[in-house]
Design a protein around this motif. Structure first.
Motif, short mmCIF file in Angstrom:
data_model
loop_
_atom_site.label_atom_id
_atom_site.label_comp_id
_atom_site.label_asym_id
_atom_site.label_seq_id
_atom_site.Cartn_x
_atom_site.Cartn_y
_atom_site.Cartn_z
N ALA A 167 -19.80 5.76 8.83
CA ALA A 167 -19.21 4.57 9.44
C ALA A 167 -19.03 3.46 8.42
N ALA A 168 -20.03 3.27 7.55
CA ALA A 168 -19.91 2.24 6.53
C ALA A 168 -18.77 2.53 5.57
N LEU A 169 -18.61 3.80 5.21
CA LEU A 169 -17.54 4.17 4.30
C LEU A 169 -16.17 3.99 4.96
N ALA A 170 -16.06 4.36 6.23
CA ALA A 170 -14.78 4.18 6.94
C ALA A 170 -14.44 2.71 7.08
N ARG A 171 -15.44 1.86 7.36
CA ARG A 171 -15.18 0.42 7.44
C ARG A 171 -14.74 -0.13 6.09
N LEU A 176 -10.37 -1.93 2.37
CA LEU A 176 -9.45 -1.69 1.25
C LEU A 176 -8.00 -1.73 1.72
N GLU A 177 -7.74 -1.14 2.89
CA GLU A 177 -6.38 -1.18 3.43
C GLU A 177 -5.98 -2.63 3.74
N ARG A 178 -6.89 -3.40 4.34
CA ARG A 178 -6.58 -4.80 4.66
C ARG A 178 -6.28 -5.60 3.40
N GLN A 234 -10.81 -8.75 -5.52
CA GLN A 234 -11.45 -8.18 -4.33
C GLN A 234 -11.14 -6.69 -4.18
N LEU A 235 -9.92 -6.30 -4.51
CA LEU A 235 -9.57 -4.88 -4.44
C LEU A 235 -10.39 -4.06 -5.42
N ALA A 254 -10.88 4.07 -9.79
CA ALA A 254 -9.53 4.11 -10.35
C ALA A 254 -8.70 5.24 -9.77
N SER A 255 -9.35 6.26 -9.22
CA SER A 255 -8.62 7.40 -8.67
C SER A 255 -8.18 7.19 -7.22
N LEU A 256 -8.59 6.08 -6.60
CA LEU A 256 -8.28 5.85 -5.20
C LEU A 256 -6.84 5.40 -5.03
N GLN A 257 -6.17 6.02 -4.06
CA GLN A 257 -4.82 5.62 -3.71
C GLN A 257 -4.87 4.63 -2.55
N ARG A 258 -3.74 4.01 -2.28
CA ARG A 258 -3.68 3.05 -1.18
C ARG A 258 -3.95 3.77 0.14
N PRO A 259 -4.83 3.23 0.99
CA PRO A 259 -5.12 3.87 2.28
C PRO A 259 -3.90 3.94 3.17
#
Length: 489
Positions: A167-171, A176-178, A234-235, A254-259
């Motif tokens: 749940a913490a990771l999904a939030r 990150l999307e916001r 912040q991102l 660095a490997s994360l793409q936009r949600p």
């Protein structure tokens, strides 16, 4: 003559007195008639896949496999299993083999006759000693059941840790999307402010506006650039947070793409308070902690009763090691032993009072957990229902702000409005986009919150018996513990 001392001794025995627990288990039904109404199903075990983002799926899978916080919970579970095994071993007979050899000089003035008197010899003993606690008063059984209950509590807490982490990771992923959406708005706002500044500079050069208007436009453009930089920071930090939750280093961010999350339906299941008892890991763990404390109370009370042991031995004993293994040196014996507590300065009674206090504490913690669980579901359901209405109004506001922006642009293109008016009409549209991003995150957080409040797909395979039994009855029903290990795997 023997009866009187025996009666006096029994009269002076340590007794438990009137010690008893005072708490009782709260019932779920009176807390609310219904927490939410709807036809949606309860959450599934991999509930996050419904959000439709493969990257989030991989992140949570990685976290559940590698996060140190879960390794701590698993270690506690293994510790509880080992303790249960140890208490279980106390219920079984034990056997030890021992070899003793003693070199000594025998006294000449004692009861030992010649030729041993005054001589120095080596005596030996080789035997297997058996011991078995008959446990007439269920002390060992209660301790074993208490340990099994703690093991079940640790297993539920381990599942709870997985739910909390997911749940913490999904939030955090939703945050990150916001932030990504807000960064888009900030960049568009910077472009708008920059065009307004350029317009003001042209008008100033033509002598059509005051210098103060240009200074204000420069200030607004600088503030917009600062906001873009702040959101970039912040991102970056949010990426580090996600990496840490997944048990990875900062470079992983660095490997994360936009949600690309999909909110989907906000429909609610039909939930009664009693439905939560076997679906929330924290409630299940708290209930098993109550059973563990009850087992401790039963074991503490059994300390006041006689302890009956059965001892036995078989082997060889001789004076002179050369005779040790001869058949004539064989020994065997059966020794029943009973011990009865007489005086202990109040130690046993204090232990019993402490055990009852532990039981009351576990009951109070369970009752508080139940109340908070019911409130949690009610809060999340109310938020989701309210946010659904807010989202409809927000969509309408965004749509109309976008329409007004487009109309202002058309009027400017037709020569019916100034460029400044067209640019200024973008401000409400940008503000609504920012509000929309925040509202979307609130909806996502409330949906995740409800999933977590409903147990996140957890379902206890084993629950204590007599779940609503009142402890004032002084009857501590032992939980059913069948197939314990298989339910945890």
């Amino acid at each position: 003559m023997v009866t009187l001392p025996l009666l006096l001794a029994l009269a002076g025995c340590a007794t438990p007195g009137d010690s008893a627990p005072h708490g009782h288990l709260a019932e779920a039904a009176p807390l609310a008639t219904r927490l939410s109404q709807g036809d949606a199903p309860w959450p599934q075990e991999r509930w996050w896949t419904a959000l439709g983002d493969a990257q989030l799926d991989r992140l949570i899978d990685t976290a559940l496999a590698e996060a140190p916080s879960l390794q701590v919970a698993e270690a506690r579970l293994r510790q509880a299993q080992a303790q249960a095994d140890a208490y279980g071993a106390n219920r079984q007979p034990s056997a030890e083999i021992g070899l003793d050899a003693t070199r000594q000089r025998y006294t000449e003035t004692g009861a030992i006759p010649p030729p041993l008197a005054g001589s120095t010899r080596t005596s030996g003993r080789l035997a297997v000693d058996f011991a078995y606690d008959l446990d007439f008063w269920n002390r060992n059984r209660s301790l074993f059941q208490s340990a099994l209950s703690r093991q079940q509590a640790a297993a539920a807490e381990a599942q709870g840790a997985r739910l909390i982490l997911a749940a913490a990771l999904a939030r955090a992923y939703g945050d990150l999307e916001r932030l990504s959406a807000l960064q888009d708005v900030a960049r568009d706002q910077l472009a708008q402010r920059q065009r307004l500044l350029e317009l003001q500079q042209r008008l100033l050069a033509a002598g059509l506006v005051a210098e103060s208007d240009t200074a204000l436009a420069e200030s607004q453009a600088a503030a917009a650039r600062q906001e873009v930089q702040a959101l970039a920071e912040q991102l970056t930090l949010q990426g580090h947070t996600l990496a840490a939750l997944a048990g990875q280093g900062p470079d992983f961010a660095a490997s994360l793409q936009r949600p690309a999350l999909q909110l989907g339906s906000t429909a609610l299941p039909s939930v009664l308070p009693a439905d939560l008892l076997g679906r929330r890991p924290d409630l299940v763990a708290a209930r098993w902690r109550v059973e563990a404390a009850r087992g401790g109370s039963t074991a503490a009370k059994a300390e006041f009763y006689p302890n009956v042991n059965l001892l036995a031995f078989i082997g060889y004993s001789s004076i002179g090691l050369g005779n040790l293994l001869k058949s004539a040196s064989g020994i065997a014996g059966l020794v029943p032993a009973i011990s009865l507590p007489l005086f202990d300065g109040g130690r046993r009674r204090a232990n019993l009072e402490g055990a009852h206090a532990d039981e009351d504490l576990a009951l109070a913690q369970y009752n508080q957990t139940l109340v908070e669980a019911v409130r949690d579901v009610a809060d999340q359901a109310a938020s989701l229902q309210s946010l659904a209405g807010q989202a409809r109004e927000s969509n309408l506001a965004l749509s109309q702000a976008g329409r007004a922006r487009n109309l202002a642009r058309q009027r400017f293109a037709a020569g019916l409005a100034s460029e400044g008016a067209a640019l200024t009409a973008e401000t409400p549209w940008l503000e609504r986009r920012r509000a929309e991003a925040d509202l979307r995150q609130r909806q996502l957080a409330a949906r995740i919150g409800l999933i977590k409040a409903l147990g996140g797909g957890y379902g206890a395979a084993l629950l204590p018996a007599a779940a609503t039994q009142n402890t004032n009855d002084n009857t501590h029903a032992q939980p059913q513990q069948t197939a314990l290990r298989s339910n945890e795997q």
